[in-house]
Each structure stands twice: as C-alpha cells, then as structure tokens.
Design an enzyme around this catalytic site. Structure first.
Site, PDB file in Angstrom:
ATOM      1  N   ASP A  97       0.856  -1.189   0.000  1.00  0.00           N
ATOM      2  CA  ASP A  97       0.000   0.000   0.000  1.00  0.00           C
ATOM      3  C   ASP A  97       0.892   1.239   0.000  1.00  0.00           C
ATOM      4  OD1 ASP A  97      -2.204   1.607   0.138  1.00  0.00           O
ATOM      5  OD2 ASP A  97      -2.738   1.119   2.203  1.00  0.00           O
ATOM      6  N   ASP A 135      -2.828   2.497  -6.138  1.00  0.00           N
ATOM      7  CA  ASP A 135      -1.799   2.580  -5.100  1.00  0.00           C
ATOM      8  C   ASP A 135      -1.717   1.375  -4.169  1.00  0.00           C
ATOM      9  OD1 ASP A 135      -4.230   3.129  -3.951  1.00  0.00           O
ATOM     10  OD2 ASP A 135      -3.468   4.644  -2.582  1.00  0.00           O
ATOM     11  N   GLU A 136      -2.457   0.285  -4.478  1.00  0.00           N
ATOM     12  CA  GLU A 136      -2.319  -0.896  -3.618  1.00  0.00           C
ATOM     13  C   GLU A 136      -2.594  -2.175  -4.397  1.00  0.00           C
ATOM     14  OE1 GLU A 136      -5.253  -1.519  -0.491  1.00  0.00           O
ATOM     15  OE2 GLU A 136      -6.568  -0.030  -1.401  1.00  0.00           O
TER      16      GLU A 136
END
Length: 365
Positions: A14, A107-108
């Site tokens: 993350d 983003d993860e």
C-alpha cells in the site's frame, strides 16, 4: 487457525498517501506541508498528505470542511495521468517477483509469493526488497503487510504505516486476531463497529465467543465472514485477472446547475469523455446509468439497458437526456455522472479462469 488449508505467502503493498506524496515529490516546495489533492471550492479531498492528516483531514471529506480543520491546507489539482504512470512502474516491480498480482487501485495490490520468480523463501524479505525498489525508482515510500491470507495481509499493512511493514506469522495469527479491535477488521465500517460495541464485542476474542448462527442472525451473510476471519480462515485467492465491470465519468460543479441548457452541455461533455475512455481501452457496454447529486446532497440514479452495445457519444448523450427527464426533482444540481456497465470485458471471464487453472493444479499437487 485451520492448518488443513494451504498456507500461502501473501503480501499487501500500500503506497503511503499516494496522490499527495506524488505531488510533494514532483514539487519539493510542498514537502513537509499540509496538502490536499482535489478541488478547493466545490470538490472533495481525493488524498491528504500526512501533515494534513494530523489536523483530521481525510480523503472523501468535503474541501470546505478540510479547510476549516486546517486553515493552512494547500489544495493541488489531481493529475491522474501522472499517478497512472507511476502506478505502472510500481506494478512492473511486482511482476519481477510474481505474476499473481491483484491490483485493488492505483496505489495498492495483493501479491501471492508462495512460489516466486526469485525463488526466495522469505516473504518478509521480498516485501522489503519491493519497498526499497519502489523508493529507488519513484522516490516514494510504501508500506506492506505479510501473512497467510489476503485479509491478514491487508490488516497488517496498516500497522506500521508510513514506510514500514508487519508480518503476522502463522503461529501468531490466532493471538493477533483475538487482540485486534473489531474496527480494525477489514470490512467492518463505522456502523457495524458501533453495532458490535453495543453488543459488547470490542476485540476479536469477543467476536470469537459468538456462534455462527448468532453472527448470521445479527449481521446477515457478513456474519459468516466475521466468524471465519476471526479464526484466521480467509480462502479468497489473489486474482490476477480482475474483470472490469463498469466505466464512469462524473463532474462536481463549481456552482450548482439549474439551467436546462447548461445540463445538456455537461451531459454532452461527459458523453464525449466516456466514449474516449471506452475507445482507449476497447470496451463496449449495454447499460448506461445517470447519476445526479443535488444541492442538498440527495442522490438519484437511473439506468437503461439495451440489447446491443452503445457505440457512440451521441447514443450516450441521447440516452442520458432520457434518463435526465426521469429525475424526481427540479432542484439545483451539484454533480452529474455517466457510467457504463454490462461490459464486453465480462465475456472474457472464461479466459481468466483458464489462465488460473495451472496455478490451482500446482497448489493441489
């Protein structure tokens, strides 16, 4: 914990305050300052830097509220093309280790490194290497969680944020979950957490005392999920071939719209933008949905499904106008959106299943 299930090595990576960190990296004058990515006047916060979070600024918060909480807050317009460019670099790093990557957003992502391209035994070491490479190639920091399933990895990645990682070893899973506050369980929102508190359920050990029947009666089908995860049972695999189910475009307006001509202009613009996004990714769909958010924040959505695919911005616009005419109120409009679902991507599911078979066969050997 049920050790009859195959023990896997799952990493959840993350990025730390991703959009805000990109802006601070690209513009060093913003470093160390409270910033929010999003529209200052009528929008919402898309992301907040850690400096802004200290004041209680959070993503999805109305910009006005954010500014009240942090008077020195600096608003930066989002640059999604830039975020996608960096996200692509990050995913390329993931693929150096495994093809079993399930992105959740820009983003993860989850990574299954049970078997990995480097032949490394330690998932903890893999996560450290990945975070180091991300920093070297992008200048950004990431946090990671490592455990035997996706649920635990997701929970773990939040523990040592920012720029840290946490491993929950198989022999520590039960004791970790028993002491975990229920609001930290992934999938337990504020409403559910408050209901659990009212029932005297504050930690995993309190949840564990409840029978399956009791939890299903109290929380519906989610009750079975809570019953299993508190015992370390979460069998969902890392799915590298996620099927896109909808494409959406929407606009929050600087001033509320009431004039019919203005609405038509915005619908036409949204129709063009939706068409461009679909063309770029070679996507077609059969269900168009109009979303209207009014000045008082009440929400209205209405859909039309065709037997054949939508193929042009004119079709989006004309259908959008028909849906607009079905609106229940003649009130000022704060937001308009168009989304397309029942996509041709769903026809590709069979390919995804076939691609997953070799891994499943390998696991069961």
């Amino acid at each position: 914990m049920d050790f009859s299930l195959p023990l896997r090595k799952i990493i959840h990576v993350d990025m730390d305050a991703f959009y805000a960190s990109v802006e601070q990296h690209d513009n060093p004058t913003l470093k160390g300052k409270p910033i929010a990515v999003g529209g200052q006047h009528r929008g919402v916060v898309a992301a907040a830097s850690y400096e802004a979070r200290k004041y209680g600024v959070r993503s999805a918060m109305p910009s006005k509220t954010a500014k009240e909480r942090c008077p020195d807050l600096i608003f930066v317009p989002p640059r999604f093309a830039r975020y996608k460019e960096i996200s692509k670099k990050i995913r390329e790093i993931f693929y150096e280790y495994t093809d079993l990557v399930e992105p959740l957003s820009l983003d993860e992502a989850y990574l299954d490194v049970t078997e990995n391209k480097k032949g490394m035994e330690s998932a903890n070491l893999i996560a450290r290497e990945i975070r180091q490479k991300i920093f070297e190639e992008t200048g950004l920091t990431a946090s990671a969680g490592i455990s035997v399933n996706k649920f635990l990895a997701k929970v773990a990645s939040d523990i040592n944020k920012p720029n840290g990682q946490k491993t929950i070893h198989p022999d520590k899973v039960e004791s970790f979950l028993e002491e975990l506050p229920v609001e930290k369980f992934y999938g337990v929102g504020k409403v559910t957490a408050n209901k659990m508190f009212s029932l005297g359920i504050y930690k995993g050990k309190d949840l564990k005392k409840r029978s399956l029947e009791d939890l299903v009666r109290l929380f519906g089908k989610s009750g079975k999920h809570y019953y299993n995860v508190v015992r370390g049972i979460h069998t969902s695999e890392v799915k590298p071939h996620r099927i896109q189910k909808s494409v959406a475009v929407e606009r929050t307006f600087f001033e509320d719209l009431f004039d019919e001509q203005q609405i038509n202009e915005k619908l036409e613009s949204l129709s063009q933008e939706l068409h461009q996004r679909l063309q770029k990714n070679n996507i077609l769909g059969r269900t168009l949905t109009l979303k209207i958010k009014y000045k008082d924040f009440s929400l209205f959505t209405r859909s039309i499904t065709r037997e054949d695919y939508f193929t042009s911005p004119e079709q989006f616009f004309n259908t959008g106008k028909k849906l607009w005419e079905l609106r229940p109120y003649d009130k000022a409009v704060r937001l308009l959106g168009l989304s397309l679902s029942h996509l041709n991507t769903e026809e590709k599911k069979q390919i995804s299943v076939q691609l997953k078979i070799p891994f499943e066969e390998f696991e069961n050997q």
